[in-house]
Design an enzyme around this catalytic site. Sequence first.
Site, mmCIF file in Angstrom:
data_model
loop_
_atom_site.group_PDB
_atom_site.id
_atom_site.type_symbol
_atom_site.label_atom_id
_atom_site.label_comp_id
_atom_site.label_asym_id
_atom_site.label_seq_id
_atom_site.Cartn_x
_atom_site.Cartn_y
_atom_site.Cartn_z
ATOM 1 N N THR A 125 0.743 -1.289 0.019
ATOM 2 C CA THR A 125 -0.044 0.094 -0.074
ATOM 3 C C THR A 125 0.737 1.434 -0.052
ATOM 4 O O THR A 125 1.976 1.246 0.410
ATOM 5 C CB THR A 125 -0.983 -0.179 1.388
ATOM 6 O OG1 THR A 125 -1.470 1.231 1.358
ATOM 7 C CG2 THR A 125 0.053 -0.386 2.614
ATOM 8 N N ASP A 126 0.318 2.325 -0.623
ATOM 9 C CA ASP A 126 0.906 3.525 -0.548
ATOM 10 C C ASP A 126 1.130 4.160 1.047
ATOM 11 O O ASP A 126 1.796 5.109 1.215
ATOM 12 C CB ASP A 126 0.320 4.630 -1.439
ATOM 13 C CG ASP A 126 -1.142 5.061 -1.096
ATOM 14 O OD1 ASP A 126 -1.676 4.497 0.062
ATOM 15 O OD2 ASP A 126 -1.600 5.866 -1.691
ATOM 16 N N GLU A 127 0.490 3.559 1.911
ATOM 17 C CA GLU A 127 0.300 4.181 3.565
ATOM 18 C C GLU A 127 1.609 3.701 3.931
ATOM 19 O O GLU A 127 2.351 4.369 5.003
ATOM 20 C CB GLU A 127 -0.671 3.322 4.148
ATOM 21 C CG GLU A 127 -1.914 3.963 3.509
ATOM 22 C CD GLU A 127 -3.221 3.721 4.624
ATOM 23 O OE1 GLU A 127 -2.944 3.544 6.057
ATOM 24 O OE2 GLU A 127 -4.393 3.675 4.306
HETATM 25 P P1 NAD Z 1 -10.146 -6.600 2.762
HETATM 26 O O1 NAD Z 1 -10.286 -6.412 3.984
HETATM 27 O O2 NAD Z 1 -11.649 -6.326 1.695
HETATM 28 O O3 NAD Z 1 -10.101 -8.221 2.273
HETATM 29 C C1 NAD Z 1 -9.025 -8.945 2.945
HETATM 30 C C2 NAD Z 1 -9.184 -10.397 2.870
HETATM 31 O O4 NAD Z 1 -8.088 -11.243 3.364
HETATM 32 C C3 NAD Z 1 -10.719 -10.917 3.415
HETATM 33 O O5 NAD Z 1 -11.214 -11.714 2.521
HETATM 34 C C4 NAD Z 1 -10.185 -11.651 4.692
HETATM 35 O O6 NAD Z 1 -10.895 -12.725 4.936
HETATM 36 C C5 NAD Z 1 -8.880 -12.413 4.383
HETATM 37 N N1 NAD Z 1 -7.859 -12.731 5.453
HETATM 38 C C6 NAD Z 1 -7.689 -11.664 6.519
HETATM 39 N N2 NAD Z 1 -7.077 -12.385 7.273
HETATM 40 C C7 NAD Z 1 -6.440 -13.543 6.584
HETATM 41 C C8 NAD Z 1 -5.631 -14.461 7.021
HETATM 42 N N3 NAD Z 1 -5.049 -14.614 8.511
HETATM 43 N N4 NAD Z 1 -5.554 -15.606 6.285
HETATM 44 C C9 NAD Z 1 -6.428 -15.680 5.174
HETATM 45 N N5 NAD Z 1 -7.201 -14.690 4.785
HETATM 46 C C10 NAD Z 1 -7.167 -13.686 5.615
HETATM 47 O O7 NAD Z 1 -9.028 -6.233 2.083
HETATM 48 P P2 NAD Z 1 -8.671 -5.387 0.699
HETATM 49 O O8 NAD Z 1 -9.136 -3.729 0.619
HETATM 50 O O9 NAD Z 1 -9.478 -6.103 -0.644
HETATM 51 O O10 NAD Z 1 -7.146 -5.233 0.477
HETATM 52 C C11 NAD Z 1 -6.466 -6.445 0.105
HETATM 53 C C12 NAD Z 1 -5.125 -6.038 0.039
HETATM 54 O O11 NAD Z 1 -4.748 -5.025 -0.672
HETATM 55 C C13 NAD Z 1 -4.589 -5.889 1.416
HETATM 56 O O12 NAD Z 1 -3.307 -6.364 1.568
HETATM 57 C C14 NAD Z 1 -4.261 -4.265 1.488
HETATM 58 O O13 NAD Z 1 -3.450 -4.016 2.537
HETATM 59 C C15 NAD Z 1 -4.136 -3.916 0.282
HETATM 60 N N6 NAD Z 1 -4.344 -2.533 -0.234
HETATM 61 C C16 NAD Z 1 -5.694 -2.284 -0.061
HETATM 62 C C17 NAD Z 1 -6.221 -1.078 -0.861
HETATM 63 C C18 NAD Z 1 -7.779 -0.447 -0.657
HETATM 64 O O14 NAD Z 1 -7.616 0.662 -0.899
HETATM 65 N N7 NAD Z 1 -8.337 -1.205 -0.342
HETATM 66 C C19 NAD Z 1 -5.048 -0.082 -1.223
HETATM 67 C C20 NAD Z 1 -3.873 -0.677 -1.237
HETATM 68 C C21 NAD Z 1 -3.550 -1.815 -0.940
HETATM 69 O O1 DAU Z 2 -3.983 4.061 0.457
HETATM 70 C C1 DAU Z 2 -4.293 2.802 0.484
HETATM 71 C C2 DAU Z 2 -4.927 2.289 1.892
HETATM 72 O O2 DAU Z 2 -6.593 2.841 1.498
HETATM 73 C C3 DAU Z 2 -5.105 0.918 1.787
HETATM 74 O O3 DAU Z 2 -3.957 0.242 1.992
HETATM 75 C C4 DAU Z 2 -6.200 0.501 3.141
HETATM 76 O O4 DAU Z 2 -6.341 -0.796 3.214
HETATM 77 C C5 DAU Z 2 -7.589 1.241 2.832
HETATM 78 O O5 DAU Z 2 -8.493 0.847 3.735
HETATM 79 C C6 DAU Z 2 -7.571 2.702 2.479
HETATM 80 O O6 DAU Z 2 -7.053 3.411 3.722
HETATM 81 P P1 DAU Z 2 -7.797 4.730 4.227
HETATM 82 O O7 DAU Z 2 -7.852 4.795 5.639
HETATM 83 O O8 DAU Z 2 -7.405 5.703 3.062
HETATM 84 O O9 DAU Z 2 -9.266 4.413 3.640
HETATM 85 P P2 DAU Z 2 -10.730 4.533 4.365
HETATM 86 O O10 DAU Z 2 -11.785 4.199 3.464
HETATM 87 O O11 DAU Z 2 -10.817 3.994 5.833
HETATM 88 O O12 DAU Z 2 -10.623 6.263 4.626
HETATM 89 C C7 DAU Z 2 -10.539 7.184 3.518
HETATM 90 C C8 DAU Z 2 -10.494 8.430 3.976
HETATM 91 O O13 DAU Z 2 -11.889 8.861 4.495
HETATM 92 C C9 DAU Z 2 -9.581 8.628 5.248
HETATM 93 O O14 DAU Z 2 -9.023 9.947 5.139
HETATM 94 C C10 DAU Z 2 -10.554 8.941 6.567
HETATM 95 C C11 DAU Z 2 -12.013 9.073 5.825
HETATM 96 N N1 DAU Z 2 -13.124 8.757 6.704
HETATM 97 C C12 DAU Z 2 -13.262 7.188 6.599
HETATM 98 C C13 DAU Z 2 -14.367 6.561 7.105
HETATM 99 C C14 DAU Z 2 -14.423 5.139 7.285
HETATM 100 C C15 DAU Z 2 -13.930 9.348 7.238
HETATM 101 O O15 DAU Z 2 -13.862 10.743 7.014
HETATM 102 N N2 DAU Z 2 -15.141 8.908 7.747
HETATM 103 C C16 DAU Z 2 -15.355 7.576 7.872
HETATM 104 O O16 DAU Z 2 -16.390 6.883 8.375
#
Ligand code: NAD
Ligand code: DAU
Length: 340
Positions: A125-127
């Site tokens: 992730t970019d985080e």
């Molecule tokens: P998500 O939370 O929707 O899905 C995570 C999945 O992993 C779920 O199906 C869960 O059951 C499974 N899981 C959790 N713990 C596990 C374990 N111990 N063993 C096997 N499976 C397990 O997450 P997402 O948003 O789809 O993110 C997927 C990946 O992408 C993560 O690694 C996250 O860090 C990365 N990522 C997410 C975002 C985003 O915006 N959502 C952006 C950049 C990177």
């Molecule tokens: O940048 C990549 C990341 O993006 C991934 O690595 C993470 O898995 C993914 O969850 C996401 O992280 P963020 O913290 O950016 O996403 P989130 O949707 O939780 O929040 C997006 C922005 O919105 C953040 O600035 C917090 C704000 N927010 C979020 C929630 C849930 C609110 O203002 N209100 C809310 O209720």
Amino acid sequence: MTVLVTGGAGFIGSNFVFYMLDAHSDDRIVCVDALTYAGNLETLSPVMDNPAFRFVKADITDRAAMEKVFEEEKPDVVVNFAAESHVDRSIEDPGVFLNTNIIGTAVLMDTCRKYGISRFHQVSTDEVYGDLPLDRPDLFFTEETPIHTSSPYSSSKASADLLVMAYHRTYGLPVTISRCSNNYGPYQFPEKLIPLMIANALNDKPLPVYGKGENVRDWLYVEDHCKAIDLILRHAPVGETYNIGGHNEMRNIDIVRLILQRLGKDESLITYVTDRKGHDLRYAIDPTKIHKDLGWLPETKFADGIVKTIDWYLSHREWWENIISGDYQNYYRKMYGSRS
Ligand code: NAD
Ligand code: DAU
């Protein structure tokens, strides 16, 4: 080839499974997922009977279970999506993040070493780069930006990245890493900004915006992320890291307003609540490397992607209503009940 996809019952993983089965009919996709609160087998129901697909319920921290899958399936490639992914949950309870995101990644890589694979891809992730100031729009994260994390979640992901590079250097494990910005699209769990705001708006519930809503995220349509990972698997040299992002920065409040407008709901639903602890200000990816090396560019414009996403949530009410009717209510009370 056989591709082992961990976390394939979650948001991005399930979209990746669908994309791969569609794009590469010769490949076999094996999905390993522990089905935590974020994993939903219902999501994978359209592919459960596909002979090129197999689902295995298992935890990536369970060494014996991983070895059994590798013995049975002999994967060529492993793509590790499995993770605890929600920043707010990591602030409440970091332990499970360390276990799955760090130990789980190490167990998977140990298994890869034992059985041999041609590629281990870590979905990061970019985080891991921390955040950028709001008043410096000229700054972007490149692959050279130092790791500088803010939350237990991002720290656990950064730790995993360091381990991945250590396994490459020490054991020669053929790895790649991708670091993507915020994804949006179908099947995202309604604890994350966009689906949470859509669900609340449709239920005429307050839309909880943290702080002043001025934090900026760089949004990418999930299918574009899947395409980028597929390109990396097939064409990137081992040992490389790629940033993936859409050059699509938006303030949270503008996204919330856009959702309300599209759904024909009133802005009076917006409620400003206590800010997230350690809240990252701005994320912005410079995707030059993946564009130059692999020709990747985001294809979905935000204006189109957000409409597709809202329409998807409108036409899949049952999918997210099932989620928010259960345990999620306890989570919601815990996270938002005391936020004024
Ligand atoms: P998500 O939370 O929707 O899905 C995570 C999945 O992993 C779920 O199906 C869960 O059951 C499974 N899981 C959790 N713990 C596990 C374990 N111990 N063993 C096997 N499976 C397990 O997450 P997402 O948003 O789809 O993110 C997927 C990946 O992408 C993560 O690694 C996250 O860090 C990365 N990522 C997410 C975002 C985003 O915006 N959502 C952006 C950049 C990177
Ligand atoms: O940048 C990549 C990341 O993006 C991934 O690595 C993470 O898995 C993914 O969850 C996401 O992280 P963020 O913290 O950016 O996403 P989130 O949707 O939780 O929040 C997006 C922005 O919105 C953040 O600035 C917090 C704000 N927010 C979020 C929630 C849930 C609110 O203002 N209100 C809310 O209720």
